[in-house]
Design a protein around this motif. Sequence first.
Motif, PDB file in Angstrom:
ATOM      1  N   ALA A  56       9.002  10.052   8.193  1.00 40.78           N
ATOM      2  CA  ALA A  56       9.616   8.563   8.607  1.00 40.78           C
ATOM      3  C   ALA A  56      10.488   7.748   9.738  1.00 40.78           C
ATOM      4  N   LEU A  57      11.329   9.957   9.776  1.00 44.10           N
ATOM      5  CA  LEU A  57      11.885   9.551  11.963  1.00 44.10           C
ATOM      6  C   LEU A  57      11.159   9.573  12.712  1.00 44.10           C
ATOM      7  N   LEU A  58      10.182   9.676  12.503  1.00 45.94           N
ATOM      8  CA  LEU A  58       8.468   9.317  13.929  1.00 45.94           C
ATOM      9  C   LEU A  58       8.200   8.547  13.930  1.00 45.94           C
ATOM     10  N   ALA A  59       8.077   7.649  12.600  1.00 47.30           N
ATOM     11  CA  ALA A  59       7.576   6.225  12.382  1.00 47.30           C
ATOM     12  C   ALA A  59       8.638   5.569  12.894  1.00 47.30           C
ATOM     13  N   ASP A  60       9.814   5.236  12.466  1.00 45.83           N
ATOM     14  CA  ASP A  60      10.920   4.559  12.707  1.00 45.83           C
ATOM     15  C   ASP A  60      11.145   4.807  14.214  1.00 45.83           C
ATOM     16  N   ALA A  61      10.652   5.955  15.204  1.00 46.97           N
ATOM     17  CA  ALA A  61      10.949   5.743  16.645  1.00 46.97           C
ATOM     18  C   ALA A  61      10.241   4.795  17.005  1.00 46.97           C
ATOM     19  N   GLY A  77       1.240  -1.475   0.075  1.00 49.35           N
ATOM     20  CA  GLY A  77       0.114   0.041   0.194  1.00 49.35           C
ATOM     21  C   GLY A  77       1.128   1.466   0.384  1.00 49.35           C
ATOM     22  N   SER A  78       2.205   1.313  -0.346  1.00 52.53           N
ATOM     23  CA  SER A  78       2.934   2.556  -0.080  1.00 52.53           C
ATOM     24  C   SER A  78       2.773   3.483  -1.455  1.00 52.53           C
ATOM     25  N   GLN A  79       3.028   4.458  -1.190  1.00 49.78           N
ATOM     26  CA  GLN A  79       2.966   5.190  -2.562  1.00 49.78           C
ATOM     27  C   GLN A  79       3.366   6.221  -2.133  1.00 49.78           C
ATOM     28  N   PRO A  80       4.563   7.248  -3.289  1.00 45.69           N
ATOM     29  CA  PRO A  80       5.176   8.129  -3.323  1.00 45.69           C
ATOM     30  C   PRO A  80       4.751   9.382  -2.503  1.00 45.69           C
ATOM     31  N   ALA A  81       5.330   9.754  -1.728  1.00 46.38           N
ATOM     32  CA  ALA A  81       4.949  11.115  -0.093  1.00 46.38           C
ATOM     33  C   ALA A  81       4.561  12.267  -0.869  1.00 46.38           C
ATOM     34  N   PRO A  82       3.514  12.732  -1.194  1.00 46.20           N
ATOM     35  CA  PRO A  82       2.461  13.649  -1.535  1.00 46.20           C
ATOM     36  C   PRO A  82       3.551  14.925  -1.137  1.00 46.20           C
ATOM     37  N   HIS A  83       3.623  15.920  -2.031  1.00 48.07           N
ATOM     38  CA  HIS A  83       3.909  16.943  -2.126  1.00 48.07           C
ATOM     39  C   HIS A  83       5.780  16.796  -3.207  1.00 48.07           C
ATOM     40  N   THR A  84       6.580  15.965  -2.924  1.00 52.23           N
ATOM     41  CA  THR A  84       7.544  15.503  -3.149  1.00 52.23           C
ATOM     42  C   THR A  84       7.175  14.893  -4.921  1.00 52.23           C
ATOM     43  N   LEU A  85       8.622  15.220  -5.601  1.00 50.09           N
ATOM     44  CA  LEU A  85       8.692  15.587  -7.097  1.00 50.09           C
ATOM     45  C   LEU A  85       8.088  13.922  -7.626  1.00 50.09           C
ATOM     46  N   PRO A  86       8.599  13.003  -7.304  1.00 54.19           N
ATOM     47  CA  PRO A  86       7.999  11.483  -7.360  1.00 54.19           C
ATOM     48  C   PRO A  86       6.587  11.596  -7.331  1.00 54.19           C
ATOM     49  N   GLY A  87       5.942  12.051  -5.909  1.00 52.09           N
ATOM     50  CA  GLY A  87       4.178  11.740  -5.444  1.00 52.09           C
ATOM     51  C   GLY A  87       3.789  12.412  -6.760  1.00 52.09           C
ATOM     52  N   ALA A 113       4.314  -0.208   7.709  1.00 50.87           N
ATOM     53  CA  ALA A 113       3.859   0.466   6.961  1.00 50.87           C
ATOM     54  C   ALA A 113       2.524   1.092   6.804  1.00 50.87           C
ATOM     55  N   ALA A 114       1.695   0.820   7.785  1.00 51.73           N
ATOM     56  CA  ALA A 114       0.651   1.662   8.162  1.00 51.73           C
ATOM     57  C   ALA A 114       0.644   2.620   9.025  1.00 51.73           C
ATOM     58  N   ARG A 115       1.996   2.211  10.433  1.00 51.90           N
ATOM     59  CA  ARG A 115       1.747   3.730  11.047  1.00 51.90           C
ATOM     60  C   ARG A 115       2.254   5.020   9.916  1.00 51.90           C
ATOM     61  N   LEU A 116       3.963   4.809   9.124  1.00 54.85           N
ATOM     62  CA  LEU A 116       4.073   5.395   7.937  1.00 54.85           C
ATOM     63  C   LEU A 116       3.170   6.055   7.475  1.00 54.85           C
ATOM     64  N   ALA A 117       2.030   5.030   6.750  1.00 54.79           N
ATOM     65  CA  ALA A 117       0.914   5.964   6.219  1.00 54.79           C
ATOM     66  C   ALA A 117       0.499   6.720   6.976  1.00 54.79           C
ATOM     67  N   LEU A 118      -0.210   6.846   8.077  1.00 58.76           N
ATOM     68  CA  LEU A 118      -0.984   7.084   8.756  1.00 58.76           C
ATOM     69  C   LEU A 118      -0.399   9.257   9.562  1.00 58.76           C
ATOM     70  N   THR A 119       1.468   8.522   9.374  1.00 59.19           N
ATOM     71  CA  THR A 119       1.899  10.631   9.731  1.00 59.19           C
ATOM     72  C   THR A 119       2.045  10.636   8.339  1.00 59.19           C
ATOM     73  N   ILE A 120       1.820  10.334   7.223  1.00 62.37           N
ATOM     74  CA  ILE A 120       1.649  10.680   6.044  1.00 62.37           C
ATOM     75  C   ILE A 120       0.786  11.620   5.480  1.00 62.37           C
ATOM     76  N   TYR A 121      -0.537  10.517   5.289  1.00 58.36           N
ATOM     77  CA  TYR A 121      -1.673  11.243   4.524  1.00 58.36           C
ATOM     78  C   TYR A 121      -2.568  11.853   5.564  1.00 58.36           C
TER      79      TYR A 121
END
Length: 353
Positions: free
Chosen positions: A194-199, A43-53, A345-353
């Motif tokens: 990513a840092l907050l999710a990795d913590a 379910g991962s996607q390029p992060a919003p507002h980044t150039l890949p996204g 993966a879900a935690r990271l998505a929750l911090t971004i989207y």
Amino acid sequence: MLRRLTPCILVVALGIVACDRSPGDPLDPRYDLASLLTADPTGSQPAPHTLPGLLHAAVHRVYTVHGPAAARTVVADLQRLQDDARRAVAVGDREAATARLEAVHTEELDVVLSVFGTGIVRRVMDGIELDAARLARSVADARLAGRDEPRADGLLDEAGALLAVAREAEAGGRHAAALDAATGAAARVSGVHALLADARRIATLAELHELAVAHRSAGAGDGPAPVAAQTERAAGGVAPYLTRTGDREAAQAAALAARSAQVALVLDVFGADAARGLVEAADTGIAEAGEALVVASAAGRDVLRLQRMIAVARDMNLQARTALESGDAPAALDLASHAAGLVNAARLALTIY
């Protein structure tokens, strides 16, 4: 200057183009464009507002509105430029590779602006400014809770500086330069997410295996290992080669053998407690993610995909606990690791989207 990479990093970046733009890389000729415009199994996607996204979103819009032929036309020049850069790297012409990667980057900006118009610049800047302010509060809360992450402050400072550059360029009508700086700020903000999710990341089989290898290499533990780290590394190196040759069944078998070797080494070094601890950690993560999803859903966010991920994680971890109770520690560790990966993966998505 703020976005330029060193020649060494440029070569590496070129080598991992597919990863950088995963899972929506319209430049990879090995895949059909339609399949590139869907999320990967996690379910991962390029992060919003980044150039890949933004590039992913731009090609997706063209594909949806005008069809695959139009989408391929949009990225035709981009693909040609990347092919040129790859050839320059292949012959060791670092100067040419650097220049051609710059051309790729410029074309990516042009694609985004041509699809969304210059208004996208202001939307990106405003979105990143709001996100950075929210993240600054989250970083402060984490610090008060004893989870200090000094790198986050540096990234937020860099994002602020890039936003200032973007606003100045946008005010002067230099939209490509503004988008360049704004997406650079977005990349820094994505790094803080990513840092907050990795913590709070749960250590999965890969991390546990690294610890086991380090433990065994240091001479700790009693008795010889029935599965040596060298065996695992050898098995792991077979899968990419077999994938390139097209023998997918053999590649899958090699990958499974490598994973089994990882599981065996972890259990040999740390015992069944490793499986038990991972099952418990995944249970905790699943519960916390479930609560966060309820809050996100109440706030109007579309979290159906993440809810499905957590449901799969819950089912897998239940199977892991059943295996553990029946004395099958290898199956328990393997299943719990997959569940933990979904939670991460879900935690990271929750911090971004």
